[in-house]
Each structure stands twice: as C-alpha cells, then as structure tokens.
Design an enzyme around this catalytic site. Structure first.
Site, PDB file in Angstrom:
ATOM      1  N   HIS A 153      14.865   7.973   1.773  1.00  0.00           N
ATOM      2  CA  HIS A 153      14.313   7.702   3.110  1.00  0.00           C
ATOM      3  C   HIS A 153      14.869   6.419   3.679  1.00  0.00           C
ATOM      4  CE1 HIS A 153      10.705  10.484   2.008  1.00  0.00           C
ATOM      5  NE2 HIS A 153      11.826  11.128   2.208  1.00  0.00           N
TER       6      HIS A 153
ATOM      7  N   PRO B 223       0.834  -1.211   0.000  1.00  0.00           N
ATOM      8  CA  PRO B 223       0.000   0.000   0.000  1.00  0.00           C
ATOM      9  C   PRO B 223       0.865   1.255   0.000  1.00  0.00           C
ATOM     10  CG  PRO B 223      -0.046  -1.063   2.162  1.00  0.00           C
ATOM     11  CD  PRO B 223       0.706  -1.973   1.257  1.00  0.00           C
ATOM     12  N   ASP B 224       0.313   2.341  -0.600  1.00  0.00           N
ATOM     13  CA  ASP B 224       1.054   3.609  -0.470  1.00  0.00           C
ATOM     14  C   ASP B 224       0.656   4.196   0.886  1.00  0.00           C
ATOM     15  OD1 ASP B 224      -1.040   5.704  -2.672  1.00  0.00           O
ATOM     16  OD2 ASP B 224      -1.402   4.831  -0.705  1.00  0.00           O
ATOM     17  N   PHE B 225       0.943   5.449   1.122  1.00  0.00           N
ATOM     18  CA  PHE B 225       0.712   6.027   2.457  1.00  0.00           C
ATOM     19  C   PHE B 225      -0.591   6.807   2.521  1.00  0.00           C
ATOM     20  CE2 PHE B 225       4.644   4.850   4.420  1.00  0.00           C
ATOM     21  CZ  PHE B 225       5.521   4.716   3.351  1.00  0.00           C
ATOM     22  N   ARG B 226      -0.842   7.607   1.447  1.00  0.00           N
ATOM     23  CA  ARG B 226      -1.891   8.627   1.609  1.00  0.00           C
ATOM     24  C   ARG B 226      -3.115   8.434   0.708  1.00  0.00           C
ATOM     25  NH1 ARG B 226       3.062  10.578   2.382  1.00  0.00           N
ATOM     26  NH2 ARG B 226       3.447  11.583   4.414  1.00  0.00           N
TER      27      ARG B 226
ATOM     28  N   ASN C  18      11.020   5.187  -1.494  1.00  0.00           N
ATOM     29  CA  ASN C  18      10.522   3.896  -1.046  1.00  0.00           C
ATOM     30  C   ASN C  18      11.579   3.129  -0.260  1.00  0.00           C
ATOM     31  OD1 ASN C  18       8.266   4.657  -2.421  1.00  0.00           O
ATOM     32  ND2 ASN C  18       8.689   3.378  -4.222  1.00  0.00           N
TER      33      ASN C  18
ATOM     34  N   ASP D 109      11.241  -0.281   0.105  1.00  0.00           N
ATOM     35  CA  ASP D 109      10.976  -1.693  -0.203  1.00  0.00           C
ATOM     36  C   ASP D 109      12.089  -2.364  -1.000  1.00  0.00           C
ATOM     37  OD1 ASP D 109       8.427  -0.403  -2.439  1.00  0.00           O
ATOM     38  OD2 ASP D 109      10.544  -0.754  -2.877  1.00  0.00           O
TER      39      ASP D 109
ATOM     40  N   THR E  66       4.177   9.638  -6.574  1.00  0.00           N
ATOM     41  CA  THR E  66       4.433  10.295  -5.298  1.00  0.00           C
ATOM     42  C   THR E  66       3.510  11.492  -5.128  1.00  0.00           C
ATOM     43  OG1 THR E  66       6.055  11.481  -3.933  1.00  0.00           O
ATOM     44  CG2 THR E  66       6.328  11.649  -6.332  1.00  0.00           C
TER      45      THR E  66
HETATM   46  N1  APR Z   1      -0.263   4.783 -10.278  1.00  0.00           N
HETATM   47  C1  APR Z   1      -0.033   6.121 -10.226  1.00  0.00           C
HETATM   48  N2  APR Z   1      -0.066   6.841  -9.078  1.00  0.00           N
HETATM   49  C2  APR Z   1      -0.346   6.163  -7.943  1.00  0.00           C
HETATM   50  C3  APR Z   1      -0.595   4.775  -7.911  1.00  0.00           C
HETATM   51  C4  APR Z   1      -0.535   4.082  -9.155  1.00  0.00           C
HETATM   52  N3  APR Z   1      -0.760   2.768  -9.225  1.00  0.00           N
HETATM   53  N4  APR Z   1      -0.847   4.414  -6.614  1.00  0.00           N
HETATM   54  C5  APR Z   1      -0.761   5.537  -5.874  1.00  0.00           C
HETATM   55  N5  APR Z   1      -0.468   6.591  -6.668  1.00  0.00           N
HETATM   56  C6  APR Z   1      -0.215   7.979  -6.281  1.00  0.00           C
HETATM   57  C7  APR Z   1      -1.160   8.519  -5.252  1.00  0.00           C
HETATM   58  O1  APR Z   1      -2.279   9.127  -5.899  1.00  0.00           O
HETATM   59  C8  APR Z   1      -0.286   9.555  -4.550  1.00  0.00           C
HETATM   60  O2  APR Z   1      -0.280  10.785  -5.273  1.00  0.00           O
HETATM   61  O3  APR Z   1       1.057   7.966  -5.671  1.00  0.00           O
HETATM   62  C9  APR Z   1       1.096   8.946  -4.636  1.00  0.00           C
HETATM   63  C10 APR Z   1       1.506   8.249  -3.344  1.00  0.00           C
HETATM   64  O4  APR Z   1       1.671   9.251  -2.367  1.00  0.00           O
HETATM   65  P1  APR Z   1       2.029   8.826  -0.857  1.00  0.00           P
HETATM   66  O5  APR Z   1       1.119   7.732  -0.444  1.00  0.00           O
HETATM   67  O6  APR Z   1       2.071  10.099  -0.060  1.00  0.00           O
HETATM   68  O7  APR Z   1       3.485   8.196  -0.963  1.00  0.00           O
HETATM   69  P2  APR Z   1       4.850   8.985  -1.062  1.00  0.00           P
HETATM   70  O8  APR Z   1       4.701  10.235  -1.900  1.00  0.00           O
HETATM   71  O9  APR Z   1       5.890   8.013  -1.485  1.00  0.00           O
HETATM   72  O10 APR Z   1       5.110   9.401   0.487  1.00  0.00           O
HETATM   73  C11 APR Z   1       6.289  10.103   0.755  1.00  0.00           C
HETATM   74  O11 APR Z   1       5.829   9.957   3.125  1.00  0.00           O
HETATM   75  O12 APR Z   1       5.242   8.774   5.020  1.00  0.00           O
HETATM   76  C12 APR Z   1       6.294   9.272   4.289  1.00  0.00           C
HETATM   77  O13 APR Z   1       8.446   8.405   4.312  1.00  0.00           O
HETATM   78  C13 APR Z   1       7.166   8.141   3.819  1.00  0.00           C
HETATM   79  O14 APR Z   1       8.428   7.976   1.761  1.00  0.00           O
HETATM   80  C14 APR Z   1       7.144   8.272   2.304  1.00  0.00           C
HETATM   81  C15 APR Z   1       6.790   9.730   2.116  1.00  0.00           C
END
Ligand code: APR
Length: 278
Positions: free
Chosen positions: A138, A45-48, A119, A121, A210
């Site tokens: 990170h 899963p992503d974070f947000r 990331n 991972d 991101t």
């Molecule tokens: N294809 C395109 N975009 C995607 C997909 C996908 N399959 N899945 C998710 N996204 C987008 C989301 O819409 C969002 O804009 O990727 C982005 C993910 O954002 P976050 O969940 O905030 O992840 P990230 O930007 O990596 O977070 C940054 O926050 O908690 C800290 O240290 C942690 O490295 C992390 C940092």
C-alpha cells in the site's frame, strides 16, 4: 482417506510443530504477510479494532465514512482530513516492535523469501529488513508526488507542510501533492504484482496482524500451495486461515506469539538482542 488433500506436513497444529518444521531446514523460503496489528504496540493504532482502531476515532474529521480519509476522489475534493491524519502518522516518531525484529531475524538467518506489508509506517525498514525483501503493497510515506502530473516533490517540503498542517501543491501544475500511499481507488505498486508468484513458491507462510479485508492483498494467503504450512499470529481468526490441514492459528497478541515461536526455536535471546538495537 480423502487423497485429494496432501498429507499434513506438520506433526500437529502447534507453535512447537512449526518450530520443528523450521529447525528441520524445510522452511527456507518463508513469506511473511503483515498488517497494522504488528505496529499497534509501537503506538500506531490499527484501522479496524473496535474503540482503538483509527476508523473508530476519526469523528473529528467529519468524514462521510471513515475510509474516505484514504479515498482518492474524496482527497481531491477535501485534502484536509488526510493531512490532519498525516501529521499524527508521519514516520520518525515510532520504534519498531519485537515483531518487526522477528522478520529481520528471519532475514538474518537466510530464511526470508519476501515480506509483504500493508503498513505505511516504514517500521520494517527501520528494523533493518533490506529494501529488496520488502513489498510495501500500500505504498508508504517514503516518497510523494503530484496526483495530477506525477511530478515528484521533495521530502523536506512535504515534512514542512505536514508540520505546519498546510496543503502541499505541485510547483508545475498546482495539483495536490500526496505521499505515495495507495489510496482506495488507486492501483497498487507494480512490484506487488511482480511478486505475486512468491507465496506459491514459499514453503512456509506467516500472516501477522491483519484483518485480511482489503483486496488484492487479502488474496495472498490463498496463493500459498496446499501442503505448505501457514501460521496466523493475530488477535482474531481472519481470512480462510485455519481451513487447511497445515494451518496453525496462534490467536492473541502478535508480540507474545512471536516470542513463543522464538522460544520454541531457541532464538529468543537473539530476538531480544536484535530488538534492543532498534
Ligand atoms: N496482536 C495481534 N493482532 C492484532 C494486534 C496485536 N497487537 N493489534 C491488532 N491486531 C489485529 C486486529 O484484531 C485485526 O485483525 O490486526 C488486525 C488489524 O486489522 P486492520 O485494522 O484492518 O489493519 P489491516 O489489516 O492492516 O488493514 C488493511 O486497510 O485501510 C486499509 O490501507 C489500509 O493497509 C490498510 C488495510
């Protein structure tokens, strides 16, 4: 004509124009900037993202607020939530995505100047991107050490504790041991700051998956020179992307965007073959 803005480099703001620009040979120093969105199709899963994001699914950990799970002062008080999560996130169970393989393909073609990833991972490494081309801004699970005296800790012992869901303690000072993931409140690795001139040296920036919400990583796209094309492959528009004449927004799933770009480049078969090997 506003001559303060250099004339657009791209013929238009489409994937095809970016492909033509790459095929022209003008994009031989590509900087890629990635976040959790590139690993979601691997099952991480992503974070947000609402609903599916990690921060929306941590209720079981009884945190004061979601990001506390990665906060160094909270971790010192209560390491259990992080170690519960680490059990789920620990590398080794996931396969790189086609987007990870795209970065490897850029390297194979001699076009990758540097990959900046947020990331933890290690999927970029598993996809074959060489260590000297990756900045893990990170940190990652690759190493672990005591947060008090910095004494290193073995991977075997860390894995055993993560499997058993027990808390590893330093053999020298009994301090808490933590994977070298950058927590909120901690400094990013020195190699991130050493590489901060690279976006300005690039002749194409590719931002993928991101939200660009966490500094100082989120400042990287802004360091790309005016006149250097920037392409965003993301479900939503983020950061200042789209505000410059040579910004190209490809909003949607990043794996689809990568496949469309490789179709326009004539690299699709190579990409799929590379990914099939992961
Ligand atoms: N294809 C395109 N975009 C995607 C997909 C996908 N399959 N899945 C998710 N996204 C987008 C989301 O819409 C969002 O804009 O990727 C982005 C993910 O954002 P976050 O969940 O905030 O992840 P990230 O930007 O990596 O977070 C940054 O926050 O908690 C800290 O240290 C942690 O490295 C992390 C940092």
């Amino acid at each position: 004509v506003d001559d303060s803005v250099p004339p657009a480099t791209l013929t238009n703001r489409t994937i095809e124009a970016v492909a033509d620009y790459i095929k022209s040979g003008a994009a031989d120093k590509i900087v890629v900037m990635t976040g959790a969105g590139i690993s979601t199709s691997a099952g991480i899963p992503d974070f947000r993202s609402p609903e599916t994001g990690l921060y929306a699914n941590l209720a079981r950990l009884n945190l004061p607020y979601a990001e506390a799970v990665f906060d160094i002062s909270y971790f010192r008080e209560k390491p259990e939530p992080f170690y519960t999560l680490a059990h789920e996130l620990y590398p080794g169970k996931y396969r790189p995505t086609i987007t990870h393989s795209f970065v490897k393909l850029l390297h194979d073609k001699g076009l990758l100047l540097k990959l900046f990833t947020q990331n933890i991972d290690c999927l970029e490494r598993e996809a074959g991107v060489p260590d000297d081309k990756i900045i893990e801004a990170h940190g990652s699970f690759a190493r672990q050490s005591c947060i008090e005296c910095r004494a290193p800790y073995t991977e075997e012992e860390m894995k055993a504790h993560i499997e058993a869901k027990t808390i590893p303690r330093c053999h020298s000072c009994q301090g808490l041991v933590k994977p070298e993931i950058v927590f909120f409140g901690e400094q990013l690795p020195a190699e991130f700051f050493r590489a901060r001139d690279l976006p300005a040296e690039s002749n194409l920036a590719i931002v993928i998956g991101t939200s660009l919400t966490v500094q100082p990583f989120a400042s990287l796209p802004g360091m790309v020179q005016d006149g250097t094309p920037r392409i965003l492959l993301n479900k939503e528009r983020v950061g200042g992307l789209g505000g410059r004449p040579d910004d190209v927004l490809v909003l949607g799933d990043c794996d689809d965007g990568v496949r469309r770009l490789c179709d326009a480049l004539g690299w699709r078969d190579e990409l799929e073959a590379l990914w099939a090997e992961t």
